[in-house]
Design a protein around this motif. Structure first.
Motif, PDB file in Angstrom:
ATOM      1  N   PRO A   1      31.248 -17.027  70.837  1.00 19.33           N
ATOM      2  CA  PRO A   1      32.127 -16.746  69.692  1.00 19.33           C
ATOM      3  C   PRO A   1      31.386 -15.937  68.629  1.00 19.33           C
ATOM      4  O   PRO A   1      30.173 -16.081  68.462  1.00 19.33           O
ATOM      5  CB  PRO A   1      32.482 -18.148  69.177  1.00 19.33           C
ATOM      6  CG  PRO A   1      32.350 -19.038  70.373  1.00 19.33           C
ATOM      7  CD  PRO A   1      31.187 -18.468  71.152  1.00 19.33           C
ATOM      8  N   SER A   2      32.138 -15.088  67.926  1.00 19.26           N
ATOM      9  CA  SER A   2      31.495 -14.158  66.989  1.00 19.26           C
ATOM     10  C   SER A   2      30.720 -14.890  65.898  1.00 19.26           C
ATOM     11  O   SER A   2      29.733 -14.369  65.387  1.00 19.26           O
ATOM     12  CB  SER A   2      32.552 -13.238  66.369  1.00 19.26           C
ATOM     13  OG  SER A   2      33.560 -14.007  65.739  1.00 19.26           O
TER      14      SER A   2
ATOM     15  N   ALA B   1      17.478 -21.006  75.736  1.00 17.50           N
ATOM     16  CA  ALA B   1      18.495 -20.372  74.891  1.00 17.50           C
ATOM     17  C   ALA B   1      18.972 -19.085  75.561  1.00 17.50           C
ATOM     18  O   ALA B   1      18.222 -18.439  76.291  1.00 17.50           O
ATOM     19  CB  ALA B   1      17.929 -20.079  73.511  1.00 17.50           C
ATOM     20  N   ILE B   2      20.234 -18.748  75.317  1.00 18.28           N
ATOM     21  CA  ILE B   2      20.787 -17.503  75.852  1.00 18.28           C
ATOM     22  C   ILE B   2      21.412 -16.692  74.727  1.00 18.28           C
ATOM     23  O   ILE B   2      21.919 -17.264  73.743  1.00 18.28           O
ATOM     24  CB  ILE B   2      21.855 -17.756  76.946  1.00 18.28           C
ATOM     25  CG1 ILE B   2      22.855 -18.847  76.523  1.00 18.28           C
ATOM     26  CG2 ILE B   2      21.171 -18.139  78.274  1.00 18.28           C
ATOM     27  CD1 ILE B   2      23.990 -19.083  77.521  1.00 18.28           C
ATOM     28  N   VAL B   3      21.352 -15.370  74.896  1.00 19.51           N
ATOM     29  CA  VAL B   3      21.986 -14.456  73.940  1.00 19.51           C
ATOM     30  C   VAL B   3      22.773 -13.416  74.722  1.00 19.51           C
ATOM     31  O   VAL B   3      22.610 -13.277  75.937  1.00 19.51           O
ATOM     32  CB  VAL B   3      20.939 -13.771  73.029  1.00 19.51           C
ATOM     33  CG1 VAL B   3      20.202 -14.805  72.168  1.00 19.51           C
ATOM     34  CG2 VAL B   3      19.954 -12.945  73.857  1.00 19.51           C
ATOM     35  N   ALA B   4      23.621 -12.690  74.016  1.00 16.85           N
ATOM     36  CA  ALA B   4      24.436 -11.666  74.671  1.00 16.85           C
ATOM     37  C   ALA B   4      23.535 -10.677  75.409  1.00 16.85           C
ATOM     38  O   ALA B   4      22.485 -10.286  74.909  1.00 16.85           O
ATOM     39  CB  ALA B   4      25.289 -10.948  73.633  1.00 16.85           C
TER      40      ALA B   4
ATOM     41  N   SER C   1      33.963  -9.857  70.867  1.00 17.22           N
ATOM     42  CA  SER C   1      34.154  -8.723  69.968  1.00 17.22           C
ATOM     43  C   SER C   1      34.884  -9.213  68.727  1.00 17.22           C
ATOM     44  O   SER C   1      35.648 -10.171  68.767  1.00 17.22           O
ATOM     45  CB  SER C   1      34.967  -7.634  70.664  1.00 17.22           C
ATOM     46  OG  SER C   1      36.294  -8.079  70.834  1.00 17.22           O
ATOM     47  N   THR C   2      34.637  -8.575  67.623  1.00 14.22           N
ATOM     48  CA  THR C   2      35.226  -9.031  66.360  1.00 14.22           C
ATOM     49  C   THR C   2      36.376  -8.140  65.934  1.00 14.22           C
ATOM     50  O   THR C   2      36.798  -8.178  64.789  1.00 14.22           O
ATOM     51  CB  THR C   2      34.158  -9.059  65.245  1.00 14.22           C
ATOM     52  OG1 THR C   2      33.526  -7.779  65.217  1.00 14.22           O
ATOM     53  CG2 THR C   2      33.133 -10.134  65.512  1.00 14.22           C
TER      54      THR C   2
END
Lengths: 269, 269
Positions: free
Chosen positions: B111-112, B242-245, B267-268
């Protein structure tokens, strides 16, 4: 959708569970999905001869928890908290187990070792009809198919000692749901009444929630997509009557109906 | 049941989601229920051309929470607790949302506004095959259909501030499940491995649980009936990467398979 019947039940038939709509004193079984396309299928039968099941089995079964200030007055005291300072400021949803659902008339069976003080929580149950993701409150009710009633049976002895609500709220038979789904109701006019053995024990205005149905749908769908058939139970108000084996508990919400269930004790054989 | 194939997938077809079993390099679609009666239906297709879905959508989705002492070492520190004094002494089950489930290869979408520190929890997932009520541990595994893998994605920032796990663990896409159900595995020999972008980040013996699969089934079914298709995720051990985009996370359990999912940012727009 506007031509959809006002009352939907789910009944047991020789072919398995079927949705049906009320027509006068009869129920008319259908094929297809009540949320999409359906057609009548099979002969109508008198409502009083139909065996009603829970009107929907939700893919995900959401529970609002504390959502009325009156109930929080009682609950906060149990936790030793100041109710005026600690009522929920944000809508944070919880879950119930599909496996605990029973229909109208089916027995709530108290486990043989359940601690004293099993209580009724009388709750409005919202049935989602249309996929809902990132919905604003002002549009949220467009995604509601209708309303039914849930008894969020709660074994307080376990609720305050266990780490989760697994057996306090999700033991087999602890989630009566029904008797049917009512469409087109005006929530603002409703009153919820709880009776045990025919005696009125509590009543409250159904809509006097901390967060409204529309606000909960906005909050949930910010992060989680609701799908047709999902159910959200809205919390309860006031004092929760205790029930014991031999009781019959009924919850009435004007304009929706009455959910009535007998209470039995599990046999220890 | 002993003649049932070892590997079951669920695939997207023009007729909707279908179960299928693996046969060499092909998948063979079936009609009916993998838990009861089924027959082949439709032409086999190469596994690599099949779009795999989560191999089962559970009626109730159970989660064991803390079930490995190594993971509790880390988690207890976050809560400021002494891990040796506070690990769970009784099996008390929790729940996850069906709505959060995605299949192998599908994207975990952050989530953004999710706070930093979204972590992988690599978990064995048990698929129930036979109704189970009041089952003893020694008989419990007779009720298991097979095993798959779950990534119990957890947004720690929300987990430690929210009253429930609603968005920390049940946001859309936060419950990857798959790639298939494997039957006939010997849990005692398994190792769980977590990799991010191809780099091994954690591994642990899958069976080194505080409470075993059989003990959990005994505990749950004392109060709640398990039905075919119910899933129980068994908790994780060690440190949670941990994970990131932009990451790709994969969880392998020897003898079961590999569950791999890319990570995207919402996406926002």
């Amino acid at each position: 959708v506007t031509s959809s019947p006002d009352f939907w039940v789910r009944i047991e038939t020789p072919q398995g569970a079927r949705h049906a709509h009320l027509k006068g004193d009869d129920v008319v079984p259908i094929e297809g999905s009540i949320f999409e396309e359906w057609r009548p299928a099979g002969d109508p039968l008198p409502l009083k001869e139909a065996r009603l099941l829970a009107p929907v089995i939700p893919p995900t079964f959401y529970a609002c928890g504390i959502n009325y200030k009156g109930h929080w007055q009682t609950a906060a005291a149990e936790f030793g908290l100041d109710p005026d300072k600690t009522w929920p400021r944000t809508p944070e949803i919880g879950y119930r187990s599909q496996g605990a659902i029973i229909g109208p008339g089916q027995a709530i069976v108290l486990p043989s070792d359940v601690p004293e003080n099993v209580q009724v929580e009388a709750e409005l149950a919202v049935v989602i009809g249309r996929r809902a993701s990132k919905v604003r409150a002002e549009d949220a009710l467009d995604h509601v198919f209708g309303y039914t009633i849930c008894n969020d049976v709660s074994a307080r002895g376990w609720q305050f000692t266990d780490r989760t609500f697994w057996r306090s709220k999700n033991a087999d038979t602890f989630k009566p749901l029904g008797p049917w789904i009512r469409r087109g109701v005006d929530l603002d006019r409703l009153v919820t009444r709880v009776s045990v053995n025919g005696e009125l024990r509590e009543s409250f205005p159904t809509a006097r929630m901390i967060f409204s149905v529309a606000e909960w749908i906005e909050a949930i769908t910010r992060y989680a997509t609701l799908v047709p058939g999902d159910v959200i139970i809205m919390g309860t108000d006031g004092h929760c009557p205790a029930i014991v084996a031999g009781d019959v508990v009924s919850i009435t919400i004007d304009g929706i109906g009455t959910l009535e269930n007998p209470v039995l004790q599990e046999s220890t054989s």
